[in-house]
Design an enzyme around this catalytic site. Sequence first.
Site, mmCIF file in Angstrom:
data_model
loop_
_atom_site.group_PDB
_atom_site.id
_atom_site.type_symbol
_atom_site.label_atom_id
_atom_site.label_comp_id
_atom_site.label_asym_id
_atom_site.label_seq_id
_atom_site.Cartn_x
_atom_site.Cartn_y
_atom_site.Cartn_z
ATOM 1 N N SER A 1 0.869 -1.182 0.000
ATOM 2 C CA SER A 1 0.000 0.000 0.000
ATOM 3 C C SER A 1 0.900 1.223 0.000
ATOM 4 O O SER A 1 2.064 1.145 0.430
ATOM 5 C CB SER A 1 -0.862 0.008 1.266
ATOM 6 O OG SER A 1 -1.434 1.287 1.479
ATOM 7 N N TYR B 1 -2.586 -1.098 10.458
ATOM 8 C CA TYR B 1 -2.530 -1.300 8.994
ATOM 9 C C TYR B 1 -1.212 -0.767 8.434
ATOM 10 O O TYR B 1 -0.519 -1.449 7.668
ATOM 11 C CB TYR B 1 -3.720 -0.590 8.342
ATOM 12 C CG TYR B 1 -3.854 -0.794 6.850
ATOM 13 C CD1 TYR B 1 -4.485 -1.925 6.330
ATOM 14 C CD2 TYR B 1 -3.357 0.144 5.943
ATOM 15 C CE1 TYR B 1 -4.617 -2.109 4.967
ATOM 16 C CE2 TYR B 1 -3.486 -0.033 4.576
ATOM 17 C CZ TYR B 1 -4.125 -1.161 4.091
ATOM 18 O OH TYR B 1 -4.250 -1.343 2.723
#
Length: 285
Positions: free
Chosen positions: A170, A183
């Site tokens: 990401s 995350y």
Amino acid sequence: MITSTAISSTGSTAPPVAVHRVLTGQKALVTGANSGIGKGVAIALGQAGADVVVNYVEDDDTANAVVDEIRKSDVKAYAHKADVSSEDQVAAMLARMTQEFGTIDILVNNAGLQRDSAFHEMTLDKWNKVLGVNLTGQFLCAREAVREFLRRGVVASVSSAAGKIICMSSVHQEIPWAGHANYAASKGGIKQLMESMAQELAPKRIRVNGIAPGAIRTPINTVAWDTKEAYDRLMTLVPYGRIGEPADIARAVVWLASDHSDYVVGTTLFVDGGMTLYPGFATGG
Ligand code: NAD
């Protein structure tokens, strides 16, 4: 050549996917493949000629629908239910794949989730869940795949490499993310896992690379794009001026899995419309 076009509800159009059958004869496993990016990737790998295992953890119907879609490309596909954070389930998934398909050539470590929380309220359960699926899951799947790559070695008629692993990371492997510490930590961990594997395994002709998506239109981030206000706010972070579609990521995966990228090792490909270019500084900061 097979083409498809993704048209968004907010008027954004991703360019058509043009996929040659560059992966003919290869066997691919995509984790978390019954939704969002994984679904788009699994279908594109099939269009590129690979046989595909569709991993999923819940919802048999959506997994079977992806399998049906892949089979339209005249390749083999089946769905396999497994939690990527379970060592036993991952081992059983790879054992079945080597039995049914003979081997594995491509692993797309895609499964991931968010459990957002203010940092001071984050429970250990939320921390462990995100690290367990996003990071440990990638380790477990990669380890099983690498064992098979090492056993089999290079088959020159199939690919120049003994195996390819693509780790879905990401932009948050670089950009800190308040309210999402678990995350962001998992994605930062994926960067170092990917690069360490790449360094260790390149001499065995195993290529490991990562993809760092920006904002892609999937169920994981619906609140960021499903109203005009949210979409417009999101666009302040995206210099290219449109949201990403799963097809944008699928194209990059097909390339990284193919011999077209044979000299690409240990790289993270940012597919983010420029999100990591610090757009807040575009007018002088
Ligand atoms: P999604 O929620 O549509 O898909 C995630 C998939 O992972 C689902 O199929 C889900 O069932 C599966 N999954 C969750 N836990 C699992 C487990 N324990 N075992 C197996 N599968 C499991 O979201 P998405 O946007 O398609 O996300 C795919 C990947 O892309 C994730 O790793 C995510 O972090 C990453 N990503 C997405 C975006 C984005 O904007 N959508 C941006 C950057 C990175």
